[in-house]
Scaffold this motif. Sequence first.
Motif, PDB file in Angstrom:
ATOM      1  N   ASN A  42      -5.245  33.124  63.960  1.00  0.00           N
ATOM      2  CA  ASN A  42      -5.886  34.393  64.094  1.00  0.00           C
ATOM      3  C   ASN A  42      -7.275  34.307  63.170  1.00  0.00           C
ATOM      4  N   ALA A  43      -8.472  34.049  64.185  1.00  0.00           N
ATOM      5  CA  ALA A  43      -9.654  33.795  63.496  1.00  0.00           C
ATOM      6  C   ALA A  43     -10.275  35.066  62.663  1.00  0.00           C
ATOM      7  N   ASP A  44      -9.921  36.156  63.079  1.00  0.00           N
ATOM      8  CA  ASP A  44     -10.411  37.549  62.378  1.00  0.00           C
ATOM      9  C   ASP A  44      -9.663  37.698  60.910  1.00  0.00           C
ATOM     10  N   THR A  45      -8.474  37.638  60.967  1.00  0.00           N
ATOM     11  CA  THR A  45      -7.656  37.654  59.660  1.00  0.00           C
ATOM     12  C   THR A  45      -7.530  36.258  58.955  1.00  0.00           C
ATOM     13  N   LYS A  46      -8.209  35.099  59.410  1.00  0.00           N
ATOM     14  CA  LYS A  46      -7.800  33.762  58.831  1.00  0.00           C
ATOM     15  C   LYS A  46      -6.575  33.475  58.637  1.00  0.00           C
ATOM     16  N   THR A  47      -5.639  33.953  59.393  1.00  0.00           N
ATOM     17  CA  THR A  47      -3.889  33.583  59.316  1.00  0.00           C
ATOM     18  C   THR A  47      -3.522  32.817  60.357  1.00  0.00           C
ATOM     19  N   LEU A  48      -3.010  31.908  59.885  1.00  0.00           N
ATOM     20  CA  LEU A  48      -2.027  30.725  60.588  1.00  0.00           C
ATOM     21  C   LEU A  48      -0.579  31.153  60.775  1.00  0.00           C
ATOM     22  N   ARG A  49      -0.067  31.077  61.859  1.00  0.00           N
ATOM     23  CA  ARG A  49       1.290  31.522  62.175  1.00  0.00           C
ATOM     24  C   ARG A  49       2.194  30.032  62.355  1.00  0.00           C
ATOM     25  N   LEU A  50       2.948  29.944  61.449  1.00  0.00           N
ATOM     26  CA  LEU A  50       4.071  29.001  61.533  1.00  0.00           C
ATOM     27  C   LEU A  50       5.411  29.317  62.124  1.00  0.00           C
ATOM     28  N   THR A  51       6.221  28.570  62.383  1.00  0.00           N
ATOM     29  CA  THR A  51       7.683  29.010  62.864  1.00  0.00           C
ATOM     30  C   THR A  51       8.399  28.312  61.842  1.00  0.00           C
ATOM     31  N   ASP A  52       9.519  29.117  61.363  1.00  0.00           N
ATOM     32  CA  ASP A  52      10.546  28.339  60.434  1.00  0.00           C
ATOM     33  C   ASP A  52      11.869  28.440  61.089  1.00  0.00           C
ATOM     34  N   PRO A  53      12.358  27.325  61.767  1.00  0.00           N
ATOM     35  CA  PRO A  53      13.617  27.451  62.319  1.00  0.00           C
ATOM     36  C   PRO A  53      14.853  26.962  61.380  1.00  0.00           C
ATOM     37  N   LYS A  54      14.479  26.766  60.191  1.00  0.00           N
ATOM     38  CA  LYS A  54      15.611  26.439  59.207  1.00  0.00           C
ATOM     39  C   LYS A  54      16.573  27.434  59.211  1.00  0.00           C
ATOM     40  N   GLY A  55      17.849  26.918  58.619  1.00  0.00           N
ATOM     41  CA  GLY A  55      19.137  27.860  58.500  1.00  0.00           C
ATOM     42  C   GLY A  55      19.643  27.935  59.690  1.00  0.00           C
ATOM     43  N   LYS A  56      20.525  29.219  59.780  1.00  0.00           N
ATOM     44  CA  LYS A  56      21.404  29.494  61.052  1.00  0.00           C
ATOM     45  C   LYS A  56      20.774  30.448  61.982  1.00  0.00           C
ATOM     46  N   ARG A  57      19.342  30.401  61.847  1.00  0.00           N
ATOM     47  CA  ARG A  57      18.835  31.419  62.553  1.00  0.00           C
ATOM     48  C   ARG A  57      18.721  31.178  64.391  1.00  0.00           C
ATOM     49  N   ARG A  58      19.107  32.196  64.813  1.00  0.00           N
ATOM     50  CA  ARG A  58      18.948  31.960  66.378  1.00  0.00           C
ATOM     51  C   ARG A  58      17.428  31.783  67.039  1.00  0.00           C
ATOM     52  N   THR A  59      16.708  32.588  66.308  1.00  0.00           N
ATOM     53  CA  THR A  59      15.388  32.252  66.893  1.00  0.00           C
ATOM     54  C   THR A  59      14.545  31.963  65.379  1.00  0.00           C
ATOM     55  N   PRO A  60      13.340  31.292  65.515  1.00  0.00           N
ATOM     56  CA  PRO A  60      12.818  30.596  64.330  1.00  0.00           C
ATOM     57  C   PRO A  60      12.060  32.035  63.826  1.00  0.00           C
ATOM     58  N   ARG A  61      11.985  32.049  62.314  1.00  0.00           N
ATOM     59  CA  ARG A  61      11.244  33.114  61.619  1.00  0.00           C
ATOM     60  C   ARG A  61       9.775  32.620  61.678  1.00  0.00           C
ATOM     61  N   GLU A  62       8.840  33.922  61.794  1.00  0.00           N
ATOM     62  CA  GLU A  62       7.704  33.596  61.734  1.00  0.00           C
ATOM     63  C   GLU A  62       7.064  33.626  60.250  1.00  0.00           C
ATOM     64  N   HIS A  63       6.210  32.737  60.245  1.00  0.00           N
ATOM     65  CA  HIS A  63       5.783  32.247  58.681  1.00  0.00           C
ATOM     66  C   HIS A  63       4.247  32.392  58.717  1.00  0.00           C
ATOM     67  N   LEU A  64       3.577  33.530  58.172  1.00  0.00           N
ATOM     68  CA  LEU A  64       2.215  33.736  58.377  1.00  0.00           C
ATOM     69  C   LEU A  64       1.453  33.317  56.986  1.00  0.00           C
ATOM     70  N   LEU A  65       0.598  32.536  57.336  1.00  0.00           N
ATOM     71  CA  LEU A  65      -0.019  32.058  56.015  1.00  0.00           C
ATOM     72  C   LEU A  65      -1.777  32.341  56.160  1.00  0.00           C
ATOM     73  N   PRO A  66      -2.268  33.396  55.232  1.00  0.00           N
ATOM     74  CA  PRO A  66      -3.468  33.941  55.142  1.00  0.00           C
ATOM     75  C   PRO A  66      -4.205  33.070  54.294  1.00  0.00           C
ATOM     76  N   LEU A  67      -4.727  32.017  54.984  1.00  0.00           N
ATOM     77  CA  LEU A  67      -5.645  31.121  54.212  1.00  0.00           C
ATOM     78  C   LEU A  67      -6.940  31.520  53.528  1.00  0.00           C
ATOM     79  N   GLY A  68      -7.077  30.545  52.650  1.00  0.00           N
ATOM     80  CA  GLY A  68      -8.258  30.630  51.946  1.00  0.00           C
ATOM     81  C   GLY A  68      -9.522  29.815  52.621  1.00  0.00           C
ATOM     82  N   PRO A  69     -10.624  29.979  52.119  1.00  0.00           N
ATOM     83  CA  PRO A  69     -11.783  29.458  52.899  1.00  0.00           C
ATOM     84  C   PRO A  69     -11.969  27.819  53.153  1.00  0.00           C
ATOM     85  N   VAL A  70     -11.195  26.977  52.373  1.00  0.00           N
ATOM     86  CA  VAL A  70     -11.182  25.629  52.925  1.00  0.00           C
ATOM     87  C   VAL A  70     -10.203  25.341  53.743  1.00  0.00           C
TER      88      VAL A  70
END
Length: 197
Positions: A42-70
């Motif tokens: 998301n270029a507006d919020t500078k957020t990268l969306r990863l998915t975390d399928p670890k554990g006993k989840r049926r669907t991967p959990r969304e893992h949002l990273l609001p990144l710094g400038p670098v």
Amino acid sequence: DELKNYMAALGADTVDMALKLALFSGGQRMAQLLRAEVGDWNADTKTLRLTDPKGKRRTPREHLLPLGPVASSIVKDLIDQAKAKDTPLLFPSRTNKTPIHDSMPGPRVTEIAAAIGGDPFDLRDIRRTVETMLAGLGVSRDIRAQLLSHGISGVQAQHYDRHDYWNEKHAALVKWERHLAKIVSGEEESKVIKIRG
């Protein structure tokens, strides 16, 4: 010194860019990072969306990273490369149809560690180092868990706590980038005071 030399050794090829982004995004798991696509940014919020399928989840959990400038700049470069290669993947393999395999960055870290000298280290050591340094910077255990997508479980986390931790994660990642900049510039080294006996 090891971390400074490690950063200096990272180049601009796909594997090195993955290692660089993993470091600057707070020590993310390589397998999660390598699955990222252009549409996950998301270029507006500078957020990268990863998915975390670890554990006993049926669907991967969304893992949002609001990144710094670098880290945001690294993602922008990866997106430009992806568009030039006509692929939706941030870390494409040679075919541009699948991401690079998560077994590829490990040997590169081993190669860098050998070139630096000293004790060998691997991807887990880098992730451990990031979390340890974040703790030293005053980032709380709860925020580190959110940032590194640790096993966030229990009644409170699963049923009651709906806060997204976006602001807290962003503040931690900006603080982390500043810390890395100090390591690169040598400012962290100058804080060491030698005591004469």
